[in-house]
Design a protein around this motif. Structure first.
Motif, PDB file in Angstrom:
ATOM      1  N   LYS A 180       1.541   6.501  -6.954  1.00 21.98           N
ATOM      2  CA  LYS A 180       0.370   7.273  -7.362  1.00 21.98           C
ATOM      3  C   LYS A 180       0.609   8.771  -7.167  1.00 21.98           C
ATOM      4  O   LYS A 180       0.264   9.600  -8.031  1.00 21.98           O
ATOM      5  CB  LYS A 180      -0.848   6.829  -6.557  1.00 21.98           C
ATOM      6  CG  LYS A 180      -2.140   7.531  -6.950  1.00 21.98           C
ATOM      7  CD  LYS A 180      -3.307   7.005  -6.124  1.00 21.98           C
ATOM      8  CE  LYS A 180      -4.608   7.714  -6.491  1.00 21.98           C
ATOM      9  NZ  LYS A 180      -5.759   7.207  -5.677  1.00 21.98           N
ATOM     10  N   ALA A 181       1.222   9.142  -6.042  1.00 27.03           N
ATOM     11  CA  ALA A 181       1.506  10.552  -5.776  1.00 27.03           C
ATOM     12  C   ALA A 181       2.464  11.121  -6.810  1.00 27.03           C
ATOM     13  O   ALA A 181       2.306  12.254  -7.280  1.00 27.03           O
ATOM     14  CB  ALA A 181       2.089  10.705  -4.366  1.00 27.03           C
ATOM     15  N   PHE A 182       3.471  10.322  -7.186  1.00 25.52           N
ATOM     16  CA  PHE A 182       4.427  10.764  -8.200  1.00 25.52           C
ATOM     17  C   PHE A 182       3.723  10.977  -9.542  1.00 25.52           C
ATOM     18  O   PHE A 182       3.948  11.986 -10.224  1.00 25.52           O
ATOM     19  CB  PHE A 182       5.532   9.721  -8.339  1.00 25.52           C
ATOM     20  CG  PHE A 182       6.532  10.033  -9.420  1.00 25.52           C
ATOM     21  CD1 PHE A 182       7.640  10.826  -9.157  1.00 25.52           C
ATOM     22  CD2 PHE A 182       6.362   9.534 -10.704  1.00 25.52           C
ATOM     23  CE1 PHE A 182       8.557  11.124 -10.154  1.00 25.52           C
ATOM     24  CE2 PHE A 182       7.266   9.819 -11.709  1.00 25.52           C
ATOM     25  CZ  PHE A 182       8.369  10.613 -11.435  1.00 25.52           C
TER      26      PHE A 182
ATOM     27  N   LYS B  81       0.830  -1.204   0.000  1.00 23.17           N
ATOM     28  CA  LYS B  81       0.000   0.000   0.000  1.00 23.17           C
ATOM     29  C   LYS B  81       0.867   1.256   0.000  1.00 23.17           C
ATOM     30  O   LYS B  81       0.599   2.224  -0.722  1.00 23.17           O
ATOM     31  CB  LYS B  81      -0.933   0.025   1.211  1.00 23.17           C
ATOM     32  CG  LYS B  81      -1.909   1.194   1.207  1.00 23.17           C
ATOM     33  CD  LYS B  81      -2.823   1.158   2.417  1.00 23.17           C
ATOM     34  CE  LYS B  81      -3.864   2.270   2.340  1.00 23.17           C
ATOM     35  NZ  LYS B  81      -3.298   3.611   2.158  1.00 23.17           N
ATOM     36  N   GLY B  82       1.931   1.245   0.816  1.00 27.02           N
ATOM     37  CA  GLY B  82       2.832   2.391   0.854  1.00 27.02           C
ATOM     38  C   GLY B  82       3.504   2.638  -0.489  1.00 27.02           C
ATOM     39  O   GLY B  82       3.625   3.786  -0.937  1.00 27.02           O
ATOM     40  N   SER B  83       3.939   1.552  -1.147  1.00 23.61           N
ATOM     41  CA  SER B  83       4.589   1.681  -2.451  1.00 23.61           C
ATOM     42  C   SER B  83       3.616   2.194  -3.503  1.00 23.61           C
ATOM     43  O   SER B  83       3.960   3.045  -4.330  1.00 23.61           O
ATOM     44  CB  SER B  83       5.161   0.327  -2.888  1.00 23.61           C
ATOM     45  OG  SER B  83       6.157  -0.108  -1.988  1.00 23.61           O
ATOM     46  N   GLU B  84       2.395   1.680  -3.481  1.00 26.61           N
ATOM     47  CA  GLU B  84       1.381   2.126  -4.434  1.00 26.61           C
ATOM     48  C   GLU B  84       1.033   3.590  -4.226  1.00 26.61           C
ATOM     49  O   GLU B  84       0.860   4.348  -5.193  1.00 26.61           O
ATOM     50  CB  GLU B  84       0.125   1.263  -4.303  1.00 26.61           C
ATOM     51  CG  GLU B  84       0.288  -0.150  -4.829  1.00 26.61           C
ATOM     52  CD  GLU B  84      -0.958  -0.986  -4.635  1.00 26.61           C
ATOM     53  OE1 GLU B  84      -1.213  -1.887  -5.446  1.00 26.61           O
ATOM     54  OE2 GLU B  84      -1.700  -0.745  -3.657  1.00 26.61           O
ATOM     55  N   ASP B  85       0.936   4.011  -2.962  1.00 26.01           N
ATOM     56  CA  ASP B  85       0.619   5.412  -2.668  1.00 26.01           C
ATOM     57  C   ASP B  85       1.726   6.335  -3.160  1.00 26.01           C
ATOM     58  O   ASP B  85       1.454   7.413  -3.708  1.00 26.01           O
ATOM     59  CB  ASP B  85       0.406   5.600  -1.160  1.00 26.01           C
ATOM     60  CG  ASP B  85      -0.886   4.955  -0.666  1.00 26.01           C
ATOM     61  OD1 ASP B  85      -1.739   4.624  -1.514  1.00 26.01           O
ATOM     62  OD2 ASP B  85      -1.027   4.783   0.558  1.00 26.01           O
ATOM     63  N   SER B  86       2.989   5.924  -2.968  1.00 21.24           N
ATOM     64  CA  SER B  86       4.117   6.739  -3.414  1.00 21.24           C
ATOM     65  C   SER B  86       4.126   6.861  -4.940  1.00 21.24           C
ATOM     66  O   SER B  86       4.354   7.949  -5.487  1.00 21.24           O
ATOM     67  CB  SER B  86       5.437   6.127  -2.929  1.00 21.24           C
ATOM     68  OG  SER B  86       5.497   6.128  -1.523  1.00 21.24           O
TER      69      SER B  86
END
Length: 200
Positions: free
Chosen positions: A51-53, A44-49
């Motif tokens: 997505k934000a990028f 989830k943390g990797s996906e959020d990072s």
């Protein structure tokens, strides 16, 4: 005189062994469950990072060759993570100097070597200038590369660890009897030996 074992002894034996098996299976399940939940959180943390990028800089496509390299690296890492989990579980069930532990450690070491080789920065990114918010799209790929890589790795770990977790839950619920009586012993009606009539 023929000695028979009481049925209650086998029942006690089975109950004791089943309880020990369940306790060991529960410990394994809890250990794997911890790794599984960590993987979910990391994913989830990797996906959020990522997505934000992408929201900030737009969707930047990585070259197909680079994507294939990242997927291959993620495959190695996923297998390495599973081998690490299996080795940790093995250490809880057998002695540290057991041959199976030594073999698993050697295999894990070989996987780590292959992973280190696969994490070398691609040639096309090594000469890329340091990323800045004013960089153009080719330069932005330098920042996208580790984000995309982390997501692929976490997906691959989840793919490999999930079956281990499901199997551990099944093993915890299973209570197979350790001893099964196939044919109960009975006291014979008459002696087979010695044959007294021969010496009478």
């Amino acid at each position: 005189m023929l000695r028979t074992w009481p049925t209650s002894l086998f029942v006690y034996w089975n109950e004791t062994n089943s309880e020990l098996q369940v306790q060991n299976a529960r410990a394994n399940r809890l250990f794997i469950e911890t790794r599984y939940k960590k993987n979910i959180a990391d994913l989830k943390g990797s996906e959020d990072s990522l997505k934000a990028f992408q929201q900030k800089f737009g969707v930047i496509a990585l070259p197909e060759q680079l994507q294939a390299s990242i997927k291959a690296m993620a495959e190695i890492y996923g297998k390495m993570e599973v081998q690490d989990v299996e080795l940790s579980v093995l250490r809880q069930t057998v002695a540290k100097d057991h041959p199976s532990v030594k073999a698993a450690e050697i295999e894990l070491g070989a996987m780590r070597d292959r992973f280190r080789e696969s994490t070398q920065a691609p040639k096309e990114l090594r000469a890329t200038p340091r990323f800045s918010y004013r960089s153009n799209r080719p330069q932005a790929r330098y920042r996208l590369h580790p984000l995309y890589r982390d997501v692929e790795i976490q997906y691959k770990i989840l793919q490999f660890v999930t079956p281990l977790y499901e199997q551990a839950k099944v093993e915890e619920q299973r209570a197979t009897p350790s001893v099964i009586v196939l044919d109960s012993a009975l006291v014979p009606e008459r002696k087979a030996k010695p044959k007294v009539s021969l010496y009478g």
